[in-house]
Design a protein around this motif. Structure first.
Motif, mmCIF file in Angstrom:
data_model
loop_
_atom_site.group_PDB
_atom_site.id
_atom_site.type_symbol
_atom_site.label_atom_id
_atom_site.label_comp_id
_atom_site.label_asym_id
_atom_site.label_seq_id
_atom_site.Cartn_x
_atom_site.Cartn_y
_atom_site.Cartn_z
ATOM 1 N N ALA A 116 -0.646 18.792 -30.997
ATOM 2 C CA ALA A 116 -0.209 18.094 -32.204
ATOM 3 C C ALA A 116 -1.371 18.009 -33.186
ATOM 4 O O ALA A 116 -2.517 17.775 -32.783
ATOM 5 C CB ALA A 116 0.282 16.699 -31.843
ATOM 6 N N PRO A 117 -1.107 18.212 -34.457
ATOM 7 C CA PRO A 117 -2.194 18.131 -35.444
ATOM 8 C C PRO A 117 -2.726 16.702 -35.551
ATOM 9 O O PRO A 117 -1.994 15.737 -35.358
ATOM 10 C CB PRO A 117 -1.528 18.561 -36.743
ATOM 11 C CG PRO A 117 -0.076 18.295 -36.543
ATOM 12 C CD PRO A 117 0.175 18.465 -35.069
ATOM 13 N N GLN A 118 -4.018 16.608 -35.840
ATOM 14 C CA GLN A 118 -4.628 15.298 -36.016
ATOM 15 C C GLN A 118 -4.264 14.777 -37.399
ATOM 16 O O GLN A 118 -4.409 15.477 -38.394
ATOM 17 C CB GLN A 118 -6.154 15.388 -35.867
ATOM 18 C CG GLN A 118 -6.598 15.810 -34.485
ATOM 19 C CD GLN A 118 -6.242 14.762 -33.433
ATOM 20 O OE1 GLN A 118 -6.284 13.570 -33.707
ATOM 21 N NE2 GLN A 118 -5.861 15.223 -32.258
ATOM 22 N N VAL A 119 -3.803 13.566 -37.479
ATOM 23 C CA VAL A 119 -3.386 12.972 -38.750
ATOM 24 C C VAL A 119 -4.525 12.124 -39.288
ATOM 25 O O VAL A 119 -5.070 11.274 -38.578
ATOM 26 C CB VAL A 119 -2.122 12.101 -38.552
ATOM 27 C CG1 VAL A 119 -1.714 11.433 -39.840
ATOM 28 C CG2 VAL A 119 -0.994 12.948 -37.983
ATOM 29 N N GLN A 120 -4.858 12.366 -40.544
ATOM 30 C CA GLN A 120 -5.917 11.590 -41.195
ATOM 31 C C GLN A 120 -5.286 10.380 -41.873
ATOM 32 O O GLN A 120 -4.232 10.492 -42.486
ATOM 33 C CB GLN A 120 -6.651 12.449 -42.238
ATOM 34 C CG GLN A 120 -7.335 13.664 -41.661
ATOM 35 C CD GLN A 120 -8.466 13.283 -40.710
ATOM 36 O OE1 GLN A 120 -9.128 12.283 -40.920
ATOM 37 N NE2 GLN A 120 -8.656 14.078 -39.674
ATOM 38 N N PRO A 121 -5.939 9.233 -41.785
ATOM 39 C CA PRO A 121 -5.384 8.055 -42.450
ATOM 40 C C PRO A 121 -5.399 8.236 -43.965
ATOM 41 O O PRO A 121 -6.294 8.864 -44.520
ATOM 42 C CB PRO A 121 -6.300 6.918 -42.014
ATOM 43 C CG PRO A 121 -7.529 7.578 -41.513
ATOM 44 C CD PRO A 121 -7.160 8.949 -41.061
ATOM 45 N N VAL A 122 -4.392 7.700 -44.621
ATOM 46 C CA VAL A 122 -4.271 7.811 -46.070
ATOM 47 C C VAL A 122 -5.014 6.643 -46.713
ATOM 48 O O VAL A 122 -4.875 5.497 -46.298
ATOM 49 C CB VAL A 122 -2.788 7.788 -46.491
ATOM 50 C CG1 VAL A 122 -2.637 7.822 -48.001
ATOM 51 C CG2 VAL A 122 -2.048 8.940 -45.838
ATOM 52 N N ALA A 123 -5.807 6.949 -47.752
ATOM 53 C CA ALA A 123 -6.528 5.891 -48.465
ATOM 54 C C ALA A 123 -5.524 5.051 -49.241
ATOM 55 O O ALA A 123 -4.461 5.531 -49.640
ATOM 56 C CB ALA A 123 -7.551 6.503 -49.401
ATOM 57 N N HIS A 124 -5.836 3.805 -49.465
ATOM 58 C CA HIS A 124 -4.934 2.914 -50.195
ATOM 59 C C HIS A 124 -4.820 3.343 -51.648
ATOM 60 O O HIS A 124 -5.771 3.799 -52.273
ATOM 61 C CB HIS A 124 -5.445 1.464 -50.131
ATOM 62 C CG HIS A 124 -5.373 0.894 -48.757
ATOM 63 N ND1 HIS A 124 -4.186 0.625 -48.138
ATOM 64 C CD2 HIS A 124 -6.332 0.553 -47.863
ATOM 65 C CE1 HIS A 124 -4.403 0.131 -46.933
ATOM 66 N NE2 HIS A 124 -5.722 0.090 -46.741
ATOM 67 N N ALA A 125 -3.629 3.198 -52.212
ATOM 68 C CA ALA A 125 -3.400 3.551 -53.621
ATOM 69 C C ALA A 125 -4.106 2.549 -54.517
ATOM 70 O O ALA A 125 -4.264 1.379 -54.163
ATOM 71 C CB ALA A 125 -1.904 3.550 -53.904
#
Length: 71
Positions: free
Chosen positions: A50-59
């Motif tokens: 499974a691909p590693q998911v990077q956390p999304v920065a806050h808008a």
């Protein structure tokens, strides 16, 4: 041979045959389940990682600022 002992013999034979049939069905079900587990393990082993998911920065901006409240 009396009728009672004849009936008892037939009932005993019937119970023994039903038990053997039930045992055979249980063994077949277990073999089917074991085969399904092996297949599942083989598929899982050959599947890509499974691909590693990077956390999304806050808008930026205040939370909910992009919601249209005039509707």
């Amino acid at each position: 041979m009396s009728e009672i002992s004849s009936n008892y013999g037939m009932e005993s034979l019937n119970v023994a045959m039903l038990k053997r049939s039930s045992d055979n069905q249980g063994q077949m079900a277990l073999a089917l389940l074991e085969g399904a587990v092996q297949t599942s393990q083989q598929i899982q082993a050959s599947a890509p990682a499974a691909p590693q998911v990077q956390p999304v920065a806050h808008a930026e901006g205040s939370l909910g600022a992009n919601i249209d409240t005039t509707a």
